[in-house]
Write a protein that holds these residues in place. Structure first.
Motif, PDB file in Angstrom:
ATOM      1  N   PHE A 136       0.833  -1.200   0.000  1.00 18.69           N
ATOM      2  CA  PHE A 136       0.000   0.000   0.000  1.00 18.69           C
ATOM      3  C   PHE A 136       0.871   1.255   0.000  1.00 18.69           C
ATOM      4  CE2 PHE A 136      -2.539   3.364   1.935  1.00 18.69           C
ATOM      5  CZ  PHE A 136      -3.657   3.311   1.134  1.00 18.69           C
ATOM      6  N   THR A 137       0.612   2.167  -0.928  1.00 20.25           N
ATOM      7  CA  THR A 137       1.422   3.387  -1.030  1.00 20.25           C
ATOM      8  C   THR A 137       0.600   4.680  -1.068  1.00 20.25           C
ATOM      9  OG1 THR A 137       1.488   3.208  -3.438  1.00 20.25           O
ATOM     10  CG2 THR A 137       3.313   2.187  -2.209  1.00 20.25           C
ATOM     11  N   SER A 138      -0.708   4.593  -0.982  1.00 17.63           N
ATOM     12  CA  SER A 138      -1.555   5.796  -1.068  1.00 17.63           C
ATOM     13  C   SER A 138      -1.749   6.446   0.300  1.00 17.63           C
ATOM     14  CB  SER A 138      -2.901   5.437  -1.699  1.00 17.63           C
ATOM     15  OG  SER A 138      -2.720   5.001  -3.019  1.00 17.63           O
ATOM     16  N   LEU A 139      -0.648   6.641   1.004  1.00 20.56           N
ATOM     17  CA  LEU A 139      -0.698   7.209   2.350  1.00 20.56           C
ATOM     18  C   LEU A 139      -1.272   8.617   2.349  1.00 20.56           C
ATOM     19  CD1 LEU A 139       2.830   5.969   3.413  1.00 20.56           C
ATOM     20  CD2 LEU A 139       0.644   4.892   3.964  1.00 20.56           C
ATOM     21  N   SER A 140      -0.890   9.425   1.376  1.00 15.19           N
ATOM     22  CA  SER A 140      -1.382  10.807   1.316  1.00 15.19           C
ATOM     23  C   SER A 140      -2.887  10.870   1.099  1.00 15.19           C
ATOM     24  CB  SER A 140      -0.662  11.581   0.210  1.00 15.19           C
ATOM     25  OG  SER A 140       0.663  11.839   0.603  1.00 15.19           O
ATOM     26  N   THR A 141      -3.426   9.926   0.359  1.00 14.54           N
ATOM     27  CA  THR A 141      -4.880   9.890   0.144  1.00 14.54           C
ATOM     28  C   THR A 141      -5.598   9.644   1.466  1.00 14.54           C
ATOM     29  OG1 THR A 141      -4.546   9.075  -2.097  1.00 14.54           O
ATOM     30  CG2 THR A 141      -6.740   8.782  -1.163  1.00 14.54           C
ATOM     31  N   VAL A 142      -5.058   8.758   2.281  1.00 16.82           N
ATOM     32  CA  VAL A 142      -5.636   8.507   3.610  1.00 16.82           C
ATOM     33  C   VAL A 142      -5.532   9.775   4.458  1.00 16.82           C
ATOM     34  CG1 VAL A 142      -5.394   7.186   5.748  1.00 16.82           C
ATOM     35  CG2 VAL A 142      -5.180   6.028   3.538  1.00 16.82           C
ATOM     36  N   ALA A 143      -4.366  10.400   4.462  1.00 15.88           N
ATOM     37  CA  ALA A 143      -4.147  11.602   5.268  1.00 15.88           C
ATOM     38  C   ALA A 143      -5.041  12.761   4.836  1.00 15.88           C
ATOM     39  CB  ALA A 143      -2.682  12.005   5.212  1.00 15.88           C
ATOM     40  N   ASP A 144      -5.457  12.774   3.565  1.00 13.48           N
ATOM     41  CA  ASP A 144      -6.354  13.831   3.101  1.00 13.48           C
ATOM     42  C   ASP A 144      -7.657  13.859   3.894  1.00 13.48           C
ATOM     43  OD1 ASP A 144      -4.620  14.854   1.202  1.00 13.48           O
ATOM     44  OD2 ASP A 144      -5.524  13.740  -0.472  1.00 13.48           O
ATOM     45  N   GLY A 145      -8.078  12.719   4.426  1.00 14.74           N
ATOM     46  CA  GLY A 145      -9.287  12.700   5.263  1.00 14.74           C
ATOM     47  C   GLY A 145      -9.148  13.607   6.470  1.00 14.74           C
ATOM     48  N   ALA A 146      -7.967  13.648   7.057  1.00 16.08           N
ATOM     49  CA  ALA A 146      -7.710  14.537   8.193  1.00 16.08           C
ATOM     50  C   ALA A 146      -7.614  15.989   7.737  1.00 16.08           C
ATOM     51  CB  ALA A 146      -6.430  14.114   8.906  1.00 16.08           C
ATOM     52  N   SER A 147      -6.928  16.210   6.623  1.00 19.64           N
ATOM     53  CA  SER A 147      -6.786  17.579   6.108  1.00 19.64           C
ATOM     54  C   SER A 147      -8.125  18.196   5.759  1.00 19.64           C
ATOM     55  CB  SER A 147      -5.870  17.579   4.880  1.00 19.64           C
ATOM     56  OG  SER A 147      -4.559  17.211   5.236  1.00 19.64           O
ATOM     57  N   GLU A 148      -9.032  17.398   5.215  1.00 18.39           N
ATOM     58  CA  GLU A 148     -10.363  17.908   4.862  1.00 18.39           C
ATOM     59  C   GLU A 148     -11.118  18.428   6.082  1.00 18.39           C
ATOM     60  OE1 GLU A 148     -11.585  18.517   1.892  1.00 18.39           O
ATOM     61  OE2 GLU A 148      -9.765  17.736   0.956  1.00 18.39           O
ATOM     62  N   VAL A 149     -10.964  17.749   7.202  1.00 20.45           N
ATOM     63  CA  VAL A 149     -11.630  18.196   8.435  1.00 20.45           C
ATOM     64  C   VAL A 149     -11.063  19.535   8.884  1.00 20.45           C
ATOM     65  CG1 VAL A 149     -11.932  17.695  10.903  1.00 20.45           C
ATOM     66  CG2 VAL A 149     -12.297  15.897   9.204  1.00 20.45           C
ATOM     67  N   ILE A 150      -9.751  19.677   8.875  1.00 21.20           N
ATOM     68  CA  ILE A 150      -9.139  20.947   9.276  1.00 21.20           C
ATOM     69  C   ILE A 150      -9.591  22.064   8.347  1.00 21.20           C
ATOM     70  CG2 ILE A 150      -6.961  22.214   9.466  1.00 21.20           C
ATOM     71  CD1 ILE A 150      -5.731  19.592  10.543  1.00 21.20           C
ATOM     72  N   ALA A 151      -9.594  21.806   7.051  1.00 24.18           N
ATOM     73  CA  ALA A 151     -10.034  22.825   6.095  1.00 24.18           C
ATOM     74  C   ALA A 151     -11.485  23.221   6.344  1.00 24.18           C
ATOM     75  CB  ALA A 151      -9.848  22.317   4.668  1.00 24.18           C
ATOM     76  N   ALA A 152     -12.339  22.237   6.643  1.00 26.79           N
ATOM     77  CA  ALA A 152     -13.756  22.525   6.878  1.00 26.79           C
ATOM     78  C   ALA A 152     -13.971  23.277   8.196  1.00 26.79           C
ATOM     79  CB  ALA A 152     -14.560  21.225   6.881  1.00 26.79           C
ATOM     80  N   GLU A 153     -13.247  22.895   9.236  1.00 23.30           N
ATOM     81  CA  GLU A 153     -13.454  23.522  10.555  1.00 23.30           C
ATOM     82  C   GLU A 153     -12.751  24.853  10.716  1.00 23.30           C
ATOM     83  OE1 GLU A 153     -13.127  21.435  14.199  1.00 23.30           O
ATOM     84  OE2 GLU A 153     -14.130  19.648  13.433  1.00 23.30           O
ATOM     85  N   LEU A 154     -11.531  24.970  10.165  1.00 25.29           N
ATOM     86  CA  LEU A 154     -10.703  26.144  10.439  1.00 25.29           C
ATOM     87  C   LEU A 154     -10.387  26.971   9.206  1.00 25.29           C
ATOM     88  CD1 LEU A 154      -8.159  24.422  12.866  1.00 25.29           C
ATOM     89  CD2 LEU A 154     -10.229  25.710  13.464  1.00 25.29           C
ATOM     90  N   GLY A 155     -10.675  26.422   8.026  1.00 29.47           N
ATOM     91  CA  GLY A 155     -10.372  27.122   6.778  1.00 29.47           C
ATOM     92  C   GLY A 155      -9.123  26.563   6.119  1.00 29.47           C
ATOM     93  N   VAL A 156      -9.104  26.629   4.806  1.00 30.82           N
ATOM     94  CA  VAL A 156      -7.987  26.102   4.029  1.00 30.82           C
ATOM     95  C   VAL A 156      -6.671  26.767   4.437  1.00 30.82           C
ATOM     96  CG1 VAL A 156      -7.047  25.877   1.681  1.00 30.82           C
ATOM     97  CG2 VAL A 156      -9.469  25.477   2.097  1.00 30.82           C
ATOM     98  N   GLU A 157      -6.730  28.043   4.791  1.00 25.56           N
ATOM     99  CA  GLU A 157      -5.518  28.762   5.188  1.00 25.56           C
ATOM    100  C   GLU A 157      -4.920  28.233   6.494  1.00 25.56           C
ATOM    101  OE1 GLU A 157      -9.008  30.620   7.096  1.00 25.56           O
ATOM    102  OE2 GLU A 157      -8.596  30.045   5.033  1.00 25.56           O
ATOM    103  N   SER A 158      -5.646  27.395   7.210  1.00 25.25           N
ATOM    104  CA  SER A 158      -5.157  26.817   8.466  1.00 25.25           C
ATOM    105  C   SER A 158      -4.602  25.407   8.299  1.00 25.25           C
ATOM    106  CB  SER A 158      -6.280  26.801   9.511  1.00 25.25           C
ATOM    107  OG  SER A 158      -6.583  28.123   9.903  1.00 25.25           O
ATOM    108  N   LEU A 159      -4.520  24.913   7.060  1.00 23.58           N
ATOM    109  CA  LEU A 159      -3.931  23.591   6.859  1.00 23.58           C
ATOM    110  C   LEU A 159      -2.484  23.600   7.328  1.00 23.58           C
ATOM    111  CD1 LEU A 159      -5.339  22.593   3.370  1.00 23.58           C
ATOM    112  CD2 LEU A 159      -5.813  21.475   5.558  1.00 23.58           C
ATOM    113  N   PRO A 160      -2.067  22.565   8.067  1.00 26.59           N
ATOM    114  CA  PRO A 160      -0.688  22.502   8.551  1.00 26.59           C
ATOM    115  C   PRO A 160       0.230  21.818   7.548  1.00 26.59           C
ATOM    116  CG  PRO A 160      -1.931  20.674   9.435  1.00 26.59           C
ATOM    117  CD  PRO A 160      -2.906  21.513   8.627  1.00 26.59           C
ATOM    118  N   ALA A 161       1.526  21.922   7.784  1.00 23.96           N
ATOM    119  CA  ALA A 161       2.471  21.049   7.088  1.00 23.96           C
ATOM    120  C   ALA A 161       2.118  19.626   7.524  1.00 23.96           C
ATOM    121  CB  ALA A 161       3.904  21.402   7.488  1.00 23.96           C
TER     122      ALA A 161
END
Length: 141
Positions: free
Chosen positions: A92-117
């Motif tokens: 399995f190599t699609s690690l970033s696709t899995v991590a996008d699930g977490a990033s989507e929550v941050i973007a929805a709750e805090l705004g895209v400008e609050s996405l972390p490294a």
């Protein structure tokens, strides 16, 4: 939008989050709801990418709740680093696709400008058989 999640109860001898100076660091958060994992297994074997992405979303909601739990009322924060650990099958190599699930929550709750490294790291196993664990670092703003 504010999360309705509450900081999860630690599953061992640690705290959910620490507020030191102007930084909050969370423990690794899995997709526990009321103390029970929403899914178990390795991604790419027993767990689908979609299930793992959903687990990452729950995990980061737990991390955001942990951050909020240690901040005094009225203080805000900005996530600056997120590490997403994925218990993955060998191929399995699609690690970033899995991590996008977490990033989507941050973007929805805090705004895209609050996405972390972000780092997405494949591992053999995680606590309790969780497919995903998220650790978050935030600064108080």
């Amino acid at each position: 939008m504010s999360s309705s999640f509450t900081a999860p109860v630690p599953q061992g001898r640690y705290v959910a989050a620490v507020f030191a100076g102007d930084t909050v660091r969370t423990a690794g958060m899995t997709s526990r709801v009321d103390g029970i994992l929403t899914v178990t297994g390795r991604v790419g074997a027993e767990v689908t990418v979609e299930e793992a992405s959903a687990a990452a979303a729950v995990s980061v909601r737990n991390a955001l709740a942990a951050v909020r739990s240690v901040l005094p009322a009225g203080m805000s924060f900005r996530p600056v680093e997120m590490v997403v650990y994925v218990a993955a099958a060998a191929e399995f190599t699609s690690l970033s696709t899995v991590a996008d699930g977490a990033s989507e929550v941050i973007a929805a709750e805090l705004g895209v400008e609050s996405l972390p490294a972000r780092s997405a790291i494949g591992v053999y196993t995680l606590p309790g058989g969780a497919p995903v664990e998220v650790a978050l670092t935030a600064v108080v703003v």
